[in-house]
Structures are given as C-alpha cells and as structure tokens.
Design a protein around this motif. Structure first.
Motif, PDB file in Angstrom:
ATOM      1  N   LYS A  20      24.513  -5.677  -8.126  1.00 55.94           N
ATOM      2  CA  LYS A  20      23.473  -6.789  -8.181  1.00 55.94           C
ATOM      3  C   LYS A  20      23.963  -8.217  -8.176  1.00 55.94           C
ATOM      4  O   LYS A  20      25.030  -8.317  -8.877  1.00 55.94           O
ATOM      5  CB  LYS A  20      22.757  -6.542  -9.643  1.00 55.94           C
ATOM      6  CG  LYS A  20      21.607  -7.489  -9.858  1.00 55.94           C
ATOM      7  CD  LYS A  20      20.753  -7.097 -11.342  1.00 55.94           C
ATOM      8  CE  LYS A  20      19.914  -8.138 -11.748  1.00 55.94           C
ATOM      9  NZ  LYS A  20      19.147  -7.747 -12.944  1.00 55.94           N
ATOM     10  N   VAL A  21      23.496  -9.130  -7.552  1.00 60.49           N
ATOM     11  CA  VAL A  21      23.752 -10.407  -7.632  1.00 60.49           C
ATOM     12  C   VAL A  21      22.626 -11.389  -8.042  1.00 60.49           C
ATOM     13  O   VAL A  21      21.611 -11.227  -7.408  1.00 60.49           O
ATOM     14  CB  VAL A  21      24.183 -10.912  -6.298  1.00 60.49           C
ATOM     15  CG1 VAL A  21      24.587 -12.489  -6.071  1.00 60.49           C
ATOM     16  CG2 VAL A  21      25.574 -10.423  -5.940  1.00 60.49           C
ATOM     17  N   GLU A  22      22.780 -12.309  -8.971  1.00 63.13           N
ATOM     18  CA  GLU A  22      21.874 -13.002  -9.463  1.00 63.13           C
ATOM     19  C   GLU A  22      22.362 -14.590  -9.415  1.00 63.13           C
ATOM     20  O   GLU A  22      23.591 -14.899  -9.447  1.00 63.13           O
ATOM     21  CB  GLU A  22      21.565 -12.832 -10.926  1.00 63.13           C
ATOM     22  CG  GLU A  22      21.024 -11.536 -11.214  1.00 63.13           C
ATOM     23  CD  GLU A  22      20.742 -11.323 -12.874  1.00 63.13           C
ATOM     24  OE1 GLU A  22      19.919 -11.804 -13.383  1.00 63.13           O
ATOM     25  OE2 GLU A  22      21.741 -10.808 -13.413  1.00 63.13           O
ATOM     26  N   LEU A  23      21.381 -15.607  -9.080  1.00 67.47           N
ATOM     27  CA  LEU A  23      21.756 -16.801  -8.658  1.00 67.47           C
ATOM     28  C   LEU A  23      21.188 -17.722  -9.802  1.00 67.47           C
ATOM     29  O   LEU A  23      20.098 -17.280 -10.366  1.00 67.47           O
ATOM     30  CB  LEU A  23      21.232 -17.359  -7.471  1.00 67.47           C
ATOM     31  CG  LEU A  23      21.573 -16.648  -6.226  1.00 67.47           C
ATOM     32  CD1 LEU A  23      20.826 -17.344  -5.007  1.00 67.47           C
ATOM     33  CD2 LEU A  23      22.929 -16.502  -5.997  1.00 67.47           C
ATOM     34  N   PHE A  24      21.930 -18.641 -10.561  1.00 68.10           N
ATOM     35  CA  PHE A  24      21.667 -19.424 -11.265  1.00 68.10           C
ATOM     36  C   PHE A  24      21.853 -20.933 -11.011  1.00 68.10           C
ATOM     37  O   PHE A  24      22.827 -21.240 -11.111  1.00 68.10           O
ATOM     38  CB  PHE A  24      22.654 -19.106 -12.652  1.00 68.10           C
ATOM     39  CG  PHE A  24      21.944 -18.029 -13.387  1.00 68.10           C
ATOM     40  CD1 PHE A  24      21.465 -18.038 -14.666  1.00 68.10           C
ATOM     41  CD2 PHE A  24      22.824 -16.781 -12.821  1.00 68.10           C
ATOM     42  CE1 PHE A  24      21.252 -16.897 -15.158  1.00 68.10           C
ATOM     43  CE2 PHE A  24      22.409 -15.548 -13.470  1.00 68.10           C
ATOM     44  CZ  PHE A  24      21.756 -15.556 -14.516  1.00 68.10           C
ATOM     45  N   PRO A  25      20.815 -21.747 -10.422  1.00 63.55           N
ATOM     46  CA  PRO A  25      20.879 -22.797 -10.112  1.00 63.55           C
ATOM     47  C   PRO A  25      20.900 -23.887 -11.327  1.00 63.55           C
ATOM     48  O   PRO A  25      20.333 -23.658 -12.273  1.00 63.55           O
ATOM     49  CB  PRO A  25      19.489 -23.205  -9.225  1.00 63.55           C
ATOM     50  CG  PRO A  25      18.882 -22.020  -8.909  1.00 63.55           C
ATOM     51  CD  PRO A  25      19.419 -20.928  -9.915  1.00 63.55           C
ATOM     52  N   ALA A  26      21.951 -25.034 -11.033  1.00 62.16           N
ATOM     53  CA  ALA A  26      21.941 -25.873 -12.260  1.00 62.16           C
ATOM     54  C   ALA A  26      22.588 -27.454 -11.405  1.00 62.16           C
ATOM     55  O   ALA A  26      23.122 -27.237 -10.345  1.00 62.16           O
ATOM     56  CB  ALA A  26      23.138 -25.281 -13.025  1.00 62.16           C
ATOM     57  N   GLY A  27      22.299 -28.125 -12.208  1.00 66.01           N
ATOM     58  CA  GLY A  27      22.847 -29.545 -11.898  1.00 66.01           C
ATOM     59  C   GLY A  27      24.035 -30.085 -12.585  1.00 66.01           C
ATOM     60  O   GLY A  27      24.632 -29.299 -13.709  1.00 66.01           O
ATOM     61  N   SER A  28      24.885 -30.892 -11.911  1.00 70.96           N
ATOM     62  CA  SER A  28      26.019 -31.775 -12.491  1.00 70.96           C
ATOM     63  C   SER A  28      27.175 -30.539 -13.002  1.00 70.96           C
ATOM     64  O   SER A  28      27.262 -29.389 -12.214  1.00 70.96           O
ATOM     65  CB  SER A  28      25.684 -32.524 -13.719  1.00 70.96           C
ATOM     66  OG  SER A  28      25.271 -31.692 -14.753  1.00 70.96           O
TER      67      SER A  28
END
Length: 266
Positions: free
Chosen positions: A180-188
């Motif tokens: 399982k691969v999960e993506l966590f978009p975030a800034g800076s």
C-alpha cells in the motif's frame, strides 16, 4: 556552543516573526506580492519576517553571520553561519492555504547542527539538534519526534505545487515495492516535519531547491532518526554561497531500509 541552548531564544524569535506574518495574512484578503528575479513571489510578510529575524539573531549572536533567502549577503568564508527562510511557502501564504513556515538552521562545517521550523497559523514549533532529540511544541505541550517505516506500507510526502513526471514515475515504482502506498500532499517544509514526526516515510524531490528550504528540516530529521541524502544517496553539504542550489534529494525516515529500495531505481 550546545545547540540545546538555542531552543528557547530561537523559539522566541520565531514567535515574534510569526506575529508579523499573521498580521498580514489575517488583514489582507488578497495578499499583495511581486515577483523576484527567479519569478518566485515576494510579499511584505517575507520582508518583515526577514528583517525581524536578522535583527534578533544579530542582537543575540553578533559573531555568527546570516544567510537568508531574502538577504543580500555576499559569500562569507566562516564555517559557522545561520541559514534562514523567513517565509517558506510564499505561494501557500498567498493562496491562504495555511501551509507555510519559518525555517532557521545553524550550519557548521557543511552540516546542519540545529534546525527549527515554525508554523505561524498553528503556533507549532519543531526543533532538533546534534545534542538533543527532536521534538515539537504546541501551546506548551511537547511531543517527541521519532521517524517510522514499514516493510508493507509506505506513506510518501509530496509537494502540493512541485510534482513532476519524475515524481509520478517514482510513485509508480514504489507501488510495485509495497502493498500500500499513500500520498500526503503538503506545502513548504511541512513535508519534512511529516517524516520527522513519523506520519510519512519518504519525501522525494527531483528539482532544484534552495539550501534554506531544507537545512532546518534536515537537522530536525537527523535528530528524529532520519536523514536527507542527495539523489546519488550521498550526504548533502551546505556552504556559505547563498546562490548554491540543492539538485534534488531524498528525505528518508530510515536510510538503511530505503537505500536498498532506491538503489533498484537508479
């Protein structure tokens, strides 16, 4: 100097800069900005935070030179210097996404020996150094930072605004390596905080990035059990040339574990 002694003074400086940033963030419905020579945005908050941090550091540590993203310093020769980004994630600041930070690092002999990241909209403080374990603090409550990893699942921290074809191919490669691969978009620099706190396992970056963007997070990550390596899996060396760029990197929660996987993707 023991880096642990820097925690309180730097936290106080970041809280002061945060107030200046939040004043503009909360009072300007549409954030005014102009473009710099590299087309990146610049706001009044960047400049006010920069002036406050530089003035405060000079008052407390007059013998340590400062390199800032918004500064105009010439190349310095000292092997000990501050490396700061007074407002990391200016695009997020303009877009009112709340995912912007303040980054302050102390570099010695090419290594980030102390790093602090502050999230103005959340009053959250992340810090780590060579002589103490990393921790976060919010409203007086401290929490130890410790990286994590799993042989079955992988949580990848990704940029909200910088994803490229290389990142997409990288993610597809990892999907073949984990259940399982999960993506966590975030800034800076929040992407680095996610790894230091154990919420994510890896953050790949294939484009150029300024030293001040990752030096603070690098110190925090090392103090929480992880590290940042360049794309050839070698150590990153920082220097006093403010024009130097980091040509991509991997931020890793566990170097030994991920090295074996990344070598298959070379």
């Amino acid at each position: 100097m023991k880096t642990k002694e820097l925690i309180k003074p730097i936290q106080s400086i970041m809280e002061g800069a945060s107030k200046l940033i939040n004043e503009i963030y909360e009072n300007q419905e549409d954030i005014d900005f102009k473009k710099k020579y590299d087309e990146s945005p610049l706001t009044l908050a960047d400049l006010r935070s920069n002036d406050f941090i530089i003035s405060s550091l000079n008052n407390l540590y007059p013998d340590i030179p400062i390199i800032s993203e918004e500064g105009k310093e010439k190349k310095i020769k000292e092997n000990l210097f501050w490396l700061i980004d007074p407002l990391d994630g200016t695009k997020e600041f303009i877009d009112k996404s709340e995912e912007f930070t303040i980054n302050i690092a102390l570099v010695k002999d090419g290594e980030p020996i102390f790093g602090a990241i502050y999230i103005p909209t959340k009053s959250s403080f992340f810090v780590g150094g060579i002589d103490f374990n990393a921790f976060s603090e919010k409203k007086g409550e401290k929490k130890a930072l410790k990286t994590s990893f799993s042989q079955e699942n992988c949580r990848i921290s990704v940029s909200k605004s910088h994803q490229t074809n290389k990142e997409e191919k990288f993610i597809e490669f990892f999907k073949d390596k984990f259940n399982k691969v999960e993506l966590f978009p975030a800034g800076s620099s929040l992407k680095l905080c996610l790894i230091a706190s154990g919420d994510c396992h890896i953050y790949p970056r294939f484009g150029d990035v300024g030293q001040w963007d990752i030096a603070a997070g690098h110190a925090i990550l090392k103090a929480s059990g992880g590290n940042i390596l360049d794309l050839t899996m070698n150590a990153i060396k920082y220097n006093s040339d403010r024009n130097m760029k980091i040509n991509g990197f991997y931020a890793l929660s566990n170097v030994a574990f991920f090295s074996q996987i990344l070598q298959q993707n070379q």
